[in-house]
Design a protein around this motif. Structure first.
Motif, short mmCIF file in Angstrom:
data_model
loop_
_atom_site.label_atom_id
_atom_site.label_comp_id
_atom_site.label_asym_id
_atom_site.label_seq_id
_atom_site.Cartn_x
_atom_site.Cartn_y
_atom_site.Cartn_z
N MET A 1 0.83 -1.21 0.00
CA MET A 1 0.00 0.00 0.00
C MET A 1 0.86 1.26 0.00
SD MET A 1 -3.11 0.97 2.57
CE MET A 1 -2.28 2.10 3.65
N LYS A 2 0.42 2.25 -0.75
CA LYS A 2 1.16 3.51 -0.79
C LYS A 2 0.44 4.58 0.01
CE LYS A 2 3.82 3.08 -4.92
NZ LYS A 2 4.88 3.73 -5.50
N LYS A 3 1.23 5.45 0.63
CA LYS A 3 0.62 6.52 1.41
C LYS A 3 1.50 7.76 1.35
CE LYS A 3 -1.85 6.99 5.67
NZ LYS A 3 -1.84 6.79 7.10
N LEU A 4 0.84 8.92 1.40
CA LEU A 4 1.58 10.18 1.41
C LEU A 4 2.01 10.45 2.85
CD1 LEU A 4 2.22 12.47 -0.62
CD2 LEU A 4 0.17 13.63 0.20
N LEU A 5 3.30 10.50 3.08
CA LEU A 5 3.79 10.70 4.45
C LEU A 5 4.83 11.82 4.49
CD1 LEU A 5 4.57 7.04 5.70
CD2 LEU A 5 2.45 8.32 6.00
N THR A 6 4.88 12.51 5.62
CA THR A 6 6.01 13.41 5.83
C THR A 6 7.23 12.55 6.08
OG1 THR A 6 5.71 13.46 8.23
CG2 THR A 6 4.55 15.15 6.98
N GLY A 7 8.39 13.16 5.94
CA GLY A 7 9.62 12.44 6.25
C GLY A 7 9.59 11.92 7.68
N SER A 133 10.59 10.93 1.56
CA SER A 133 9.98 10.11 2.62
C SER A 133 10.23 8.62 2.41
CB SER A 133 8.48 10.39 2.71
OG SER A 133 8.26 11.75 3.00
N GLN A 134 10.20 8.17 1.14
CA GLN A 134 10.46 6.75 0.89
C GLN A 134 11.85 6.38 1.41
OE1 GLN A 134 8.31 4.29 -0.72
NE2 GLN A 134 9.84 3.05 0.34
N GLU A 135 12.82 7.22 1.06
CA GLU A 135 14.17 6.94 1.55
C GLU A 135 14.26 7.09 3.05
OE1 GLU A 135 17.09 7.85 -2.25
OE2 GLU A 135 17.24 9.14 -0.50
N ALA A 136 13.50 8.04 3.59
CA ALA A 136 13.53 8.22 5.05
C ALA A 136 13.14 6.91 5.72
CB ALA A 136 12.60 9.35 5.47
N LYS A 137 12.12 6.25 5.17
CA LYS A 137 11.70 4.97 5.74
C LYS A 137 12.73 3.88 5.46
CE LYS A 137 9.04 1.75 4.34
NZ LYS A 137 8.00 0.84 3.88
N ASP A 138 13.16 3.78 4.22
CA ASP A 138 14.10 2.72 3.86
C ASP A 138 15.43 2.86 4.60
OD1 ASP A 138 12.16 1.88 2.12
OD2 ASP A 138 13.12 2.70 0.32
N THR A 167 5.79 13.02 0.75
CA THR A 167 5.91 12.32 -0.52
C THR A 167 5.43 10.88 -0.32
OG1 THR A 167 8.20 11.61 -0.16
CG2 THR A 167 7.90 13.76 -1.18
N THR A 168 5.26 10.19 -1.42
CA THR A 168 4.62 8.87 -1.34
C THR A 168 5.57 7.79 -0.82
OG1 THR A 168 3.46 9.58 -3.30
CG2 THR A 168 3.20 7.29 -2.70
N VAL A 169 5.02 6.92 -0.01
CA VAL A 169 5.81 5.85 0.60
C VAL A 169 5.07 4.52 0.46
CG1 VAL A 169 6.84 5.00 2.76
CG2 VAL A 169 6.75 7.46 2.31
N GLU A 170 5.81 3.50 0.09
CA GLU A 170 5.26 2.15 0.05
C GLU A 170 5.37 1.56 1.46
OE1 GLU A 170 4.14 0.40 -2.90
OE2 GLU A 170 3.43 -1.00 -1.36
N LEU A 171 4.24 1.20 2.03
CA LEU A 171 4.26 0.71 3.41
C LEU A 171 4.60 -0.77 3.46
CD1 LEU A 171 1.12 2.50 4.88
CD2 LEU A 171 3.47 3.31 4.77
N GLY A 172 5.25 -1.19 4.51
CA GLY A 172 5.57 -2.60 4.71
C GLY A 172 5.04 -3.08 6.04
N GLU B 34 0.43 11.43 -8.63
CA GLU B 34 1.64 11.51 -7.81
C GLU B 34 1.67 12.92 -7.22
OE1 GLU B 34 6.37 12.00 -8.34
OE2 GLU B 34 5.35 11.00 -9.99
N VAL B 35 1.99 13.03 -5.95
CA VAL B 35 1.95 14.35 -5.33
C VAL B 35 3.10 14.53 -4.36
CG1 VAL B 35 0.24 13.48 -3.69
CG2 VAL B 35 0.48 15.92 -3.95
N LYS B 36 3.59 15.76 -4.27
CA LYS B 36 4.57 16.13 -3.24
C LYS B 36 4.12 17.43 -2.61
CE LYS B 36 8.65 13.72 -4.88
NZ LYS B 36 10.10 13.73 -5.10
N ILE B 37 4.27 17.49 -1.33
CA ILE B 37 3.83 18.69 -0.61
C ILE B 37 4.96 19.20 0.27
CG2 ILE B 37 2.18 19.61 1.07
CD1 ILE B 37 0.28 17.38 0.19
N ALA B 38 5.22 20.50 0.18
CA ALA B 38 6.21 21.10 1.08
C ALA B 38 5.50 22.08 2.00
CB ALA B 38 7.29 21.81 0.27
N GLU B 39 5.81 21.95 3.24
CA GLU B 39 5.14 22.77 4.25
C GLU B 39 6.13 22.85 5.39
OE1 GLU B 39 0.56 22.49 4.88
OE2 GLU B 39 1.52 20.87 5.97
#
Ligand SMILES: Cc1ncc(C[n+]2csc(CCOP(=O)(O)OP(=O)(O)O)c2C)c(N)n1
Lengths: 583, 191
Positions: A1-7, A133-138, A167-172, B34-39
């Protein structure tokens, strides 16, 4: 599942997926939400520690005991945690140990813009830098593997833009790694000189192995393109380079200490002109120069402030045709500094300090905004906890008389963080400092975290709160007064009395932060235009809701929270609750 | 519009820009972009200058909108509109809430609020929409719903169905406040 997450959310998720069992932190922008999110997972213990040093000691203890632990802090927090960090690098770990250091280039919410990579290098621990964010998780997950395979704490260095961007993150799924066996090994964990000498040898040989790992790690990768310009970069700056320099070849570094010397040398040989684009210090650049390779970096980009896409365009001479030119207007635009909120309890105290022209040794928190005009009620702000020591030093240098119109102001969270030792110094070394503890029942500046004085843990469980009055008395302060900062007369009287007393004293101003106060009547106040004489006394409160209009004032009812402090200072009774006034 | 759509929301800390951007982000994701948000969350939320940058489309690298590339700026306050103007594309659109919030240096009288802020903006861009967000919010029943009025206006310039907006609002906003907010959003959409 993908989700938009902050770093920050992604780092918390990464810790959870990596089977982490203990997360600790002291809040600090931009790192705070890492641990707020970590606390949402039931499988992980999470805590707000009293300060970063304790946070890292708890994390270190958990790791030595065999559990995976994550410790998060802002860049200046690493200063506070440096002591355990440097020696944990000697002992190594057992369960993986990750320190997340969040830097703030551009100082969006910080008192300096130091570069945490210097700390990682000085402590001799590997540094990873995610770019989204993906890299932040990985990278968080990988950090625990590296930590365990190389037996070292690992630093994950992020910056505000990575921490706060979504940014988008693939959840595990969570991987239950369990606890490692706990063994008592004094030669590894008891750092007396004889053992530490041996461990230092281990640290140096470990660095060599990490360097080899860095050479081939997939975290460091080359994206070949035109070879006229090659850019070495890391973190969010990589994204900016990709955005703006579409033709350049890029060496993206995910591990910035130890650096992959061979890989960098090879890359340098194949490009005509080599740049390092990195925010803050020339950390990567200095190494490359020391290897005798010609490279550009801080000759083009500043060590000061953020690098943004537009900075790269400007410095590299890349034109954009389409922009709306607003340069001449931009220079005339008034800045909009943050202010004490409408209803802020700190306003009452700072109004009086401003009126009495008191010398104020300040500290860090929302109350630092009392330093801004028109209150101008702060003389120093250095680091968390510094106020009390600074006040002692002022008195010791200039004599007791100077202390008769001098106070130290410090927030509740900051007092617990590192103010207590300062207060002990007041008593022990016979200073006569008046210390004001601003108890607004929360850690305000960083977004309302619980702390040992608020009565709740990070997970919202009720606990026995630190009794500040009892604590300062136990330290040996005999004069202790609790006041409501909105009772301006009492604040003024108490301040005068306590500053006059030639002995240590503590004033606790107690009133709940307006942003978390759910109880009081929020009906705004309005100004009767007939009754207002235009004396402008209320303007001295620096309330953003009070607006001068012609010769009189008006209240912005959209923002007013009805605190009523302006009513207290209005000599003509012109301010009334909306609905009650007949205007 | 180009492959990537860039929307910049600017305002003053406390005006509710964050909730507005949350809804926008939800809508964009609902459509599978696809989306990116800066805040930035921090000190500026205490009445300072705040922004959210939302980018969607394909192959977005930077989470921040490069200067001069915003397709639309939604400004909650006039001075903030002026401050961020250089982020707008030349033929971009700027939606401005006709509200003035004095920063402290203006309140104290050390500098003046640029009286010609709107004039400067109008001279430089063709697509300016002024919105009386406060009146619309008051009509909807709560002055604090200005953010949803403005979002409603923004929604007219974006390619998402009204239903998606409503769905995301219902998921994002606490039930207690949803009615006022929906009304405010509708008012903006009809503005
Ligand atoms: C070493 C360090 N850690 C964390 C921070 C971030 N920080 C700045 S102010 C603050 C909280 C202050 O809370 P408190 O003292 O209760 O004052 P308030 O903001 O509530 O007025 C924190 C955690 C910092 N500046 N330095």
């Amino acid at each position: 599942m993908k989700k938009l997450l902050t770093g920050n959310e992604a780092i918390a998720r990464g810790a959870w997926e990596a089977g982490v069992v203990v997360c600790t932190a002291y809040p600090g922008t931009p790192s705070t939400q890492i641990t707020e999110h970590a606390a949402e997972y039931d499988e992980m213990y999470a805590e707000w520690s009293p300060n970063e040093k304790v946070a890292l000691e708890v994390g270190g203890g958990a790791a030595i005991a065999g559990g995976r632990a994550m410790v998060a802090m802002k860049h200046v927090g690493v200063n506070v945690a440096a002591d355990p960090l440097f020696t944990l690098a000697y002992t190594g770990i057992n369960g993986g140990l990750l320190l997340v250091a969040a830097d703030d280039p551009g100082m969006h919410s910080s008192q300096n813009e130091q570069d945490s990579r210097h700390f990682g290098r000085a402590a001799k621990v590997p540094i990873l830098e995610p770019a989204d964010s993906q890299e932040a998780k990985d990278f968080t997950k990988l950090a625990f593997e590296l930590s365990e395979s190389f037996d070292t704490p690992v630093m994950l260095r992020v910056t505000t833009r990575v921490a706060h961007a979504q940014t988008t993150v693939e959840l595990g799924d969570r991987q239950e790694v369990g606890l490692k066996k706990y063994e008592k090994i004094a030669a590894k964990y008891v750092m007396v000189p004889a053992y530490a000498r041996r461990r230092h040898v281990v640290v140096e040989s470990r660095l060599g192995k990490l360097q080899e790992y860095s050479e081939t790690a997939s975290l460091n990768r080359i994206e070949w393109n035109d070879t006229k310009i090659g850019v070495i970069t890391s973190g969010v700056t990589y994204q900016y380079v990709k955005e703006t320099m579409k033709d350049a070849s890029i060496l993206k570094l995910g591990i910035t200490f130890p650096l992959p010397r061979k890989l960098i040398t090879e890359f340098a040989e194949q490009v005509d002109k080599l740049y390092v684009i990195e925010e803050l210090e020339p950390f990567i650049e200095d190494y490359i120069k020391s290897w005798g390779i010609e490279v550009h970096g801080k000759d083009t980009f500043s060590v000061i402030g953020e690098i943004l896409p537009e900075t790269i365009r400007e410095k590299m001479g890349i034109e954009v045709e389409n922009t709306v030119d607003n340069n001449e207007a931009a220079s005339a635009i008034p800045i909009r500094p943050p202010v004490l909120c409408p209803g802020c309890p700190h306003r009452g105290l700072f109004y009086v300090l401003s009126k009495l022209k008191t010398t104020v040794a300040g500290d860090i928190g929302c109350y630092t905004l009392g330093s801004l005009a028109p209150l101008n009620a702060m003389d120093t702000t250095i680091c968390m906890g510094a106020s009390i020591g600074n006040a002692i030093g002022m008195e010791k240098a200039r004599g007791k008389d100077f202390a008769r119109n001098l106070v130290a102001v410090i927030g509740d969270s900051t007092f617990i963080h590192s103010g207590i030792t300062g207060l002990i110094d007041v008593v022990y070394n016979k200073a006569t400092t008046t210390t004001i503890i601003l108890d607004n029942r929360t850690t305000g500046m960083t977004g309302h975290q619980e702390n040992p004085t608020t009565g709740f843990t990070i997970k919202g469980e009720p606990i026995k709160e630190v009794d500040l009055e009892l604590l300062v008395k136990a330290i040996g302060v005999e004069r202790v007064v609790v006041v409501d900062p909105f009772d301006l007369d009492k604040v003024e009287k108490t301040l005068k009395e306590e500053m006059a007393a030639e002995e240590p004293s503590v004033i606790i101003t107690k009133r709940i932060c307006a942003l978390i106060d759910k109880e009081s009547d929020k009906t705004p106040y309005i100004v009767s235009q007939e009754a207002c004489t235009g004396c402008m006394r209320c303007m001295k409160l620096a309330c953003p809701c009070i607006i001068k209009e012609g010769k009189k004032v008006r209240i912005n009812t959209a923002q007013c929270v009805g605190c009523g402090l302006c009513v207290t200072v209005c000599p003509s009774g012109a301010i009334k609750k909306e609905g009650e006034a007949n205007v | 519009m180009s492959e990537i759509i860039n929307i910049l929301i600017v305002g003053v800390g406390g005006q509710g820009t964050i909730l507005a951007s949350k809804v926008l982000a939800g809508v964009v994701q609902e459509k599978g972009h696809e989306v990116k948000i800066a805040e930035i969350h921090g000190m500026s939320q205490r009445g300072g200058s705040v922004f959210t940058q939302v980018r969607y489309g394909a192959n977005i690298a930077s989470p921040t909108i490069p200067q001069g590339e915003a397709d639309i700026i939604l400004a909650f306050e006039k001075l903030e509109a002026l401050r961020w103007l250089s982020y707008l594309k030349k033929n971009g659109r700027i939606l401005i809430n006709d509200q003035r919030i004095d920063p402290m240096p203006v309140i104290m009288g050390t500098v003046e609020y640029p009286a010609d802020a709107l004039q400067i903006i109008q001279d430089k861009c063709q697509n300016v929409t002024m919105i009386d967000g406060v009146s619309e919010a008051l009509k909807a029943g709560n002055i604090k719903s200005v953010n949803m009025v403005l979002l409603g206006v923004l929604s007219k310039f974006l390619d998402f169905d009204g239903d998606i907006w409503l769905k995301v609002m219902q998921e994002t906003i606490p039930a207690k406040f949803i009615d006022v907010n929906l009304k405010a959003f509708e008012a903006g959409r009809k503005y």
